[in-house]
Motif scaffolding. Structure first.
Motif, short mmCIF file in Angstrom:
data_model
loop_
_atom_site.label_atom_id
_atom_site.label_comp_id
_atom_site.label_asym_id
_atom_site.label_seq_id
_atom_site.Cartn_x
_atom_site.Cartn_y
_atom_site.Cartn_z
N THR A 1 22.15 -32.52 -21.76
CA THR A 1 22.36 -33.78 -22.47
C THR A 1 22.49 -34.94 -21.50
O THR A 1 21.91 -36.01 -21.71
N GLN A 2 23.24 -34.74 -20.41
CA GLN A 2 23.42 -35.79 -19.42
C GLN A 2 22.10 -36.12 -18.73
O GLN A 2 21.78 -37.28 -18.46
N PHE A 3 21.30 -35.07 -18.46
CA PHE A 3 19.98 -35.27 -17.84
C PHE A 3 19.09 -36.11 -18.75
O PHE A 3 18.43 -37.05 -18.30
N LEU A 4 19.06 -35.78 -20.05
CA LEU A 4 18.26 -36.54 -21.00
C LEU A 4 18.68 -38.00 -21.04
O LEU A 4 17.85 -38.91 -21.06
N SER A 5 19.99 -38.21 -21.06
CA SER A 5 20.51 -39.58 -21.11
C SER A 5 20.12 -40.36 -19.87
O SER A 5 19.69 -41.52 -19.95
N ASN A 6 20.27 -39.74 -18.69
CA ASN A 6 19.93 -40.42 -17.44
C ASN A 6 18.45 -40.77 -17.37
O ASN A 6 18.07 -41.89 -16.98
N ILE A 7 17.59 -39.80 -17.74
CA ILE A 7 16.15 -40.03 -17.70
C ILE A 7 15.77 -41.15 -18.67
O ILE A 7 14.96 -42.04 -18.35
N ALA A 8 16.34 -41.12 -19.88
CA ALA A 8 16.01 -42.14 -20.88
C ALA A 8 16.41 -43.53 -20.40
O ALA A 8 15.65 -44.49 -20.55
N HIS A 9 17.60 -43.63 -19.82
CA HIS A 9 18.05 -44.93 -19.30
C HIS A 9 17.13 -45.41 -18.17
O HIS A 9 16.76 -46.59 -18.12
N ASP A 10 16.75 -44.50 -17.28
CA ASP A 10 15.91 -44.88 -16.15
C ASP A 10 14.50 -45.29 -16.59
O ASP A 10 13.86 -46.12 -15.93
N LEU A 11 14.02 -44.71 -17.69
CA LEU A 11 12.69 -45.04 -18.18
C LEU A 11 12.66 -46.35 -18.95
O LEU A 11 11.67 -47.08 -18.94
N ARG A 12 13.76 -46.66 -19.63
CA ARG A 12 13.77 -47.80 -20.55
C ARG A 12 13.56 -49.13 -19.82
O ARG A 12 12.81 -49.99 -20.29
N THR A 13 14.21 -49.32 -18.66
CA THR A 13 14.12 -50.61 -17.96
C THR A 13 12.71 -50.93 -17.50
O THR A 13 12.18 -52.01 -17.83
N PRO A 14 12.02 -50.05 -16.75
CA PRO A 14 10.65 -50.39 -16.33
C PRO A 14 9.69 -50.48 -17.52
O PRO A 14 8.75 -51.29 -17.50
N LEU A 15 9.91 -49.67 -18.55
CA LEU A 15 9.03 -49.71 -19.71
C LEU A 15 9.16 -51.05 -20.45
O LEU A 15 8.16 -51.63 -20.88
N THR A 16 10.38 -51.54 -20.56
CA THR A 16 10.60 -52.85 -21.17
C THR A 16 9.89 -53.94 -20.38
O THR A 16 9.31 -54.87 -20.96
N ALA A 17 9.93 -53.84 -19.06
CA ALA A 17 9.24 -54.82 -18.21
C ALA A 17 7.73 -54.77 -18.43
O ALA A 17 7.06 -55.82 -18.50
N ILE A 18 7.17 -53.57 -18.57
CA ILE A 18 5.73 -53.43 -18.81
C ILE A 18 5.34 -54.10 -20.12
O ILE A 18 4.35 -54.85 -20.19
N ILE A 19 6.12 -53.85 -21.16
CA ILE A 19 5.83 -54.44 -22.48
C ILE A 19 5.93 -55.96 -22.41
O ILE A 19 5.09 -56.69 -22.95
#
Length: 282
Positions: A50-68
Motif C-alpha cells: 500500500t505504501q509503495f502504491l501511494s509513493n509511486i502515485a504521488h511521484d507520478l502525479r507531479t510530472p504528469l500534471t506538468a505534461i498536461i
C-alpha cells in the motif's frame, strides 16, 4: 489378564492418553503461533504494498500534471499557432494524461482507505445536481461516441444524506465504465428512485445501465475485487487499475448501502446502488 494386572493396565493407558493430549496441545499451540506469524507477515507485506502504491502515485502525479499543463498551453496557442494535425496530437496527449491522472487518483484513494479508515462528511444534497454535473463534464465524450445518454431523476426525489464527493466518485466511476464499454451509437442511462421495499428505511436506489458487451454471471463478484480484470491480458482493449469498482463498493457500504450488478454477455449491464435519503421535515 488377571484381576491384579487390570488396574496397572488402566493406569498405563491413562498415562499414554495424557501424553497424547499433551502432545496434541503442544502441536496446536505451535500451529497457532505459526499461523499468527504468517498473518503478521502478510499484514506487513500488505502495508508495504500500500505504501509503495501511494509513493509511486504521488511521484507520478507531479510530472504528469506538468505534461498536461504544457500540452494545454500548446493547444491554446499561447506559444504560437499550431496546425490541425499538431492540435489533434496535443489533444490526444491531454486526454491520455487526464485518464492517467484519474487512475492515479484511484490508487491514492485505495491506498488511503487501506491505511486508515475512510470517513463520511455527511451533508444533504440533490442527487439530480450531481447527475447534471457529471453529465456536463462528459458532454464531449458522449458526443464523440454518438452515445444516447438518458437521465431520469424525479424532481421530487428526497435529498441524499451522505458525503457528496464520495457519492460523486461512485457515479463517475460507473458512468465512466458505461461510456467506455458501450460501443459508438449505444445507449447509457442513469435512473434514481425512492425504494422502500428492500430495506426497513426508505433508500434512494440508483441504476446506471448501458447497451455494452455485458458481463458474464460468473464474473459479477470478480469485478468488485481489488486489481481484478475480466480481461487481464496485456492486449486488452480497455485498461484501468482494477480498483474502480472496489472503491465504489467501499464508498457505498460506508454509507450503509449496497452495490450490485445485473448483466449477461451481449445484453449490456445494469449497476445498482443504494443511498440513505434525508428524513422529511415534518
Amino acid at each position: 489378564m488377571t484381576a491384579d494386572n487390570q488396574p496397572r493396565d488402566i493406569a498405563r493407558d491413562a498415562g499414554l492418553g495424557d501424553q497424547r493430549s499433551q502432545y496434541n496441545l503442544s502441536q496446536l499451540h505451535a500451529e497457532i503461533a505459526e499461523a499468527r506469524r504468517i498473518i503478521s507477515d502478510l499484514r506487513d507485506r500488505d502495508s508495504l504494498k500500500t505504501q509503495f502504491l501511494s509513493n509511486i502515485a504521488h511521484d507520478l502525479r507531479t510530472p504528469l500534471t506538468a505534461i498536461i499543463t504544457h500540452a494545454e498551453i500548446l493547444r491554446d496557442g499561447l506559444l504560437g499557432e499550431i496546425n490541425p494535425k499538431q492540435g489533434e496530437s496535443v489533444r490526444t496527449i491531454i486526454t491520455g494524461g487526464r485518464q492517467l491522472l484519474d487512475m492515479i487518483a484511484e490508487i491514492l484513494l485505495y491506498a488511503k482507505g487501506s491505511s486508515e479508515p475512510l470517513t463520511v462528511t455527511a451533508t444533504q444534497f440533490s442527487f439530480k445536481e450531481v447527475v447534471d454535473q457529471i453529465t456536463a463534464l462528459n458532454e464531449s465524450l458522449v458526443a464523440k461516441k454518438r452515445l444516447q445518454l438518458e437521465c431520469c431523476v424525479p424532481a421530487d426525489l428526497p435529498l441524499v444524506d451522505g458525503d457528496r464527493d464520495k457519492i460523486m466518485h461512485v457515479l463517475m466511476n460507473l458512468l465512466g465504465n458505461a461510456f467506455e464499454f458501450t460501443p459508438a451509437g449505444g445507449k447509457v442511462w442513469v435512473k434514481a428512485m425512492l425504494d422502500g421495499e428492500r430495506s426497513a428505511a426508505p433508500v434512494i436506489r440508483v441504476e446506471v445501465g448501458d447497451t455494452g458487451r455485458g458481463i458474464a454471471p460468473d464474473h459479477h463478484e470478480l469485478i468488485f475485487r481489488e486489481f481484478a480484470q475480466v480481461d487481464a491480458s496485456a492486449s486488452r482493449a480497455h485498461h484501468g487499475t482494477g480498483l474502480g469498482l472496489t472503491i465504489a463498493r467501499r464508498l457505498v457500504e460506508l454509507h450503509g448501502g449496497r452495490i450490485w450488478v445485473e448483466s449477461e454477455l451481449g445484453r449490456g449491464s445494469r449497476f445498482f446502488f443504494t443511498l440513505p435519503c434525508a428524513k422529511a421535515v415534518e
